[in-house]
Design a protein around this motif. Structure first.
Motif, PDB file in Angstrom:
ATOM      1  N   LYS A 106      -1.077   9.478   7.836  1.00 15.97           N
ATOM      2  CA  LYS A 106       0.025   9.687   8.773  1.00 15.97           C
ATOM      3  C   LYS A 106      -0.400   9.527  10.222  1.00 15.97           C
ATOM      4  O   LYS A 106       0.423   9.391  11.096  1.00 15.97           O
ATOM      5  CB  LYS A 106       0.608  11.078   8.564  1.00 15.97           C
ATOM      6  CG  LYS A 106       1.299  11.180   7.233  1.00 15.97           C
ATOM      7  CD  LYS A 106       1.939  12.507   7.043  1.00 15.97           C
ATOM      8  CE  LYS A 106       2.667  12.429   5.731  1.00 15.97           C
ATOM      9  NZ  LYS A 106       2.976  13.548   5.050  1.00 15.97           N
ATOM     10  N   GLY A 163       5.144   7.224  -1.575  1.00 16.29           N
ATOM     11  CA  GLY A 163       5.890   5.990  -1.334  1.00 16.29           C
ATOM     12  C   GLY A 163       6.831   5.631  -2.470  1.00 16.29           C
ATOM     13  O   GLY A 163       7.952   5.177  -2.242  1.00 16.29           O
ATOM     14  N   THR A 218       1.422   4.543  -3.359  1.00  8.92           N
ATOM     15  CA  THR A 218       1.206   5.989  -3.294  1.00  8.92           C
ATOM     16  C   THR A 218       2.343   6.717  -3.998  1.00  8.92           C
ATOM     17  O   THR A 218       3.458   6.196  -4.125  1.00  8.92           O
ATOM     18  CB  THR A 218       1.132   6.480  -1.841  1.00  8.92           C
ATOM     19  OG1 THR A 218       2.412   6.283  -1.216  1.00  8.92           O
ATOM     20  CG2 THR A 218       0.052   5.754  -1.059  1.00  8.92           C
ATOM     21  N   ILE A 266      10.662   1.933   7.069  1.00  7.50           N
ATOM     22  CA  ILE A 266       9.499   2.122   7.946  1.00  7.50           C
ATOM     23  C   ILE A 266       9.821   1.616   9.349  1.00  7.50           C
ATOM     24  O   ILE A 266       9.509   2.261  10.343  1.00  7.50           O
ATOM     25  CB  ILE A 266       8.254   1.412   7.369  1.00  7.50           C
ATOM     26  CG1 ILE A 266       7.784   2.129   6.102  1.00  7.50           C
ATOM     27  CG2 ILE A 266       7.132   1.354   8.396  1.00  7.50           C
ATOM     28  CD1 ILE A 266       6.764   1.349   5.288  1.00  7.50           C
ATOM     29  N   SER A 279       0.827  -1.204   0.000  1.00 10.77           N
ATOM     30  CA  SER A 279       0.000   0.000   0.000  1.00 10.77           C
ATOM     31  C   SER A 279       0.863   1.257   0.000  1.00 10.77           C
ATOM     32  O   SER A 279       0.538   2.246  -0.665  1.00 10.77           O
ATOM     33  CB  SER A 279      -0.934   0.019   1.206  1.00 10.77           C
ATOM     34  OG  SER A 279      -1.844  -1.042   1.135  1.00 10.77           O
ATOM     35  N   GLN A 280       1.953   1.223   0.741  1.00 10.21           N
ATOM     36  CA  GLN A 280       2.849   2.377   0.773  1.00 10.21           C
ATOM     37  C   GLN A 280       3.481   2.620  -0.598  1.00 10.21           C
ATOM     38  O   GLN A 280       3.620   3.760  -1.032  1.00 10.21           O
ATOM     39  CB  GLN A 280       3.956   2.171   1.820  1.00 10.21           C
ATOM     40  CG  GLN A 280       3.470   2.105   3.239  1.00 10.21           C
ATOM     41  CD  GLN A 280       2.755   3.359   3.671  1.00 10.21           C
ATOM     42  OE1 GLN A 280       3.271   4.461   3.534  1.00 10.21           O
ATOM     43  NE2 GLN A 280       1.545   3.210   4.182  1.00 10.21           N
ATOM     44  N   THR A 316      -3.800   2.978   6.113  1.00 18.84           N
ATOM     45  CA  THR A 316      -2.394   2.634   5.904  1.00 18.84           C
ATOM     46  C   THR A 316      -1.642   3.772   5.232  1.00 18.84           C
ATOM     47  O   THR A 316      -0.440   3.903   5.415  1.00 18.84           O
ATOM     48  CB  THR A 316      -2.238   1.352   5.076  1.00 18.84           C
ATOM     49  OG1 THR A 316      -2.891   1.519   3.831  1.00 18.84           O
ATOM     50  CG2 THR A 316      -2.785   0.154   5.804  1.00 18.84           C
ATOM     51  N   CYS A 317      -2.328   4.586   4.466  1.00 13.46           N
ATOM     52  CA  CYS A 317      -1.680   5.699   3.779  1.00 13.46           C
ATOM     53  C   CYS A 317      -1.762   6.997   4.563  1.00 13.46           C
ATOM     54  O   CYS A 317      -1.241   8.016   4.152  1.00 13.46           O
ATOM     55  CB  CYS A 317      -2.306   5.888   2.402  1.00 13.46           C
ATOM     56  SG  CYS A 317      -2.065   4.460   1.341  1.00 13.46           S
ATOM     57  N   ALA A 375      11.402  -0.283   1.629  1.00  7.29           N
ATOM     58  CA  ALA A 375      10.291   0.325   2.360  1.00  7.29           C
ATOM     59  C   ALA A 375      10.139  -0.293   3.741  1.00  7.29           C
ATOM     60  O   ALA A 375       9.993   0.425   4.735  1.00  7.29           O
ATOM     61  CB  ALA A 375       8.989   0.161   1.562  1.00  7.29           C
TER      62      ALA A 375
END
Length: 175
Positions: free
Chosen positions: A160, A65, A62, A79, A58-59, A157-158, A75
């Motif tokens: 903040k 991402g 974007t 993270i 998912s990250q 998940t996207c 990633a």
């Protein structure tokens, strides 16, 4: 010989499964409900185990991402190391996912069992076409019922922030 002991979690799941399938509960609960509960537990466990991969995916979907990370491993490492939570940062938003998976699996298995029983009662046997129709309609029921939670999961998940301030905020964020 040092034999590996089963985890406490697996013992609890096996115990719950044995209770739900016991003759006492078999008389009191319909099979669709029993299968739904077992499916929900299994689905939640599987979703929790696979969630970090889904989170990283998912990250990377974007724009931010794709600019920030060079791939999945990069990633996951960035993270994990950039957060106070460490590797647990890969589980951000997982509660929404688990809450969505439990009813998803329960609905899918419950509807499938109900339709298979209805087809057996109507036709006297279960043909391959009836199996396909039961599975397809069960999948449709599951998607219709759980799609709003999937939208919240992706937004979470996207996002903040680590939490939604209640259902109203989640709903307003969803639409």
């Amino acid at each position: 010989m040092n034999q590996r002991q089963p985890s406490k979690f697996l013992l609890v799941v096996a115990f719950l499964q044995a209770i739900l399938q016991s003759s006492v509960f078999a008389l009191a609960l319909p099979p669709a409900l029993v299968h739904g509960v077992i499916g929900g537990i299994a689905g939640g466990t599987g979703a929790l185990a696979a969630y970090p991969i889904d989170f990283v995916k998912s990250q990377l979907q974007t724009k931010e991402g794709r600019e920030k990370y060079t791939g999945g491993i990069d990633a996951a490492v960035k993270i994990s190391t950039s957060s106070k939570l460490g590797p647990l940062a890969l589980y951000r938003g997982s509660l929404v996912n688990i809450v969505g998976i439990l009813p998803e699996k329960a609905i899918k298995l419950g509807v499938n069992d109900f339709l298979r029983g209805a087809f057996m009662g109507y036709f006297g046997s279960l043909t391959i076409l009836a199996e396909v129709v039961a599975g397809g309609l069960a999948g449709l029921a599951q998607v219709v019922a759980t799609n709003p939670l999937e939208v919240v999961k992706v937004r979470k998940t996207c996002n903040k922030f680590n939490y939604f301030c209640g259902i109203a905020m989640a709903k307003s964020d969803m639409y």
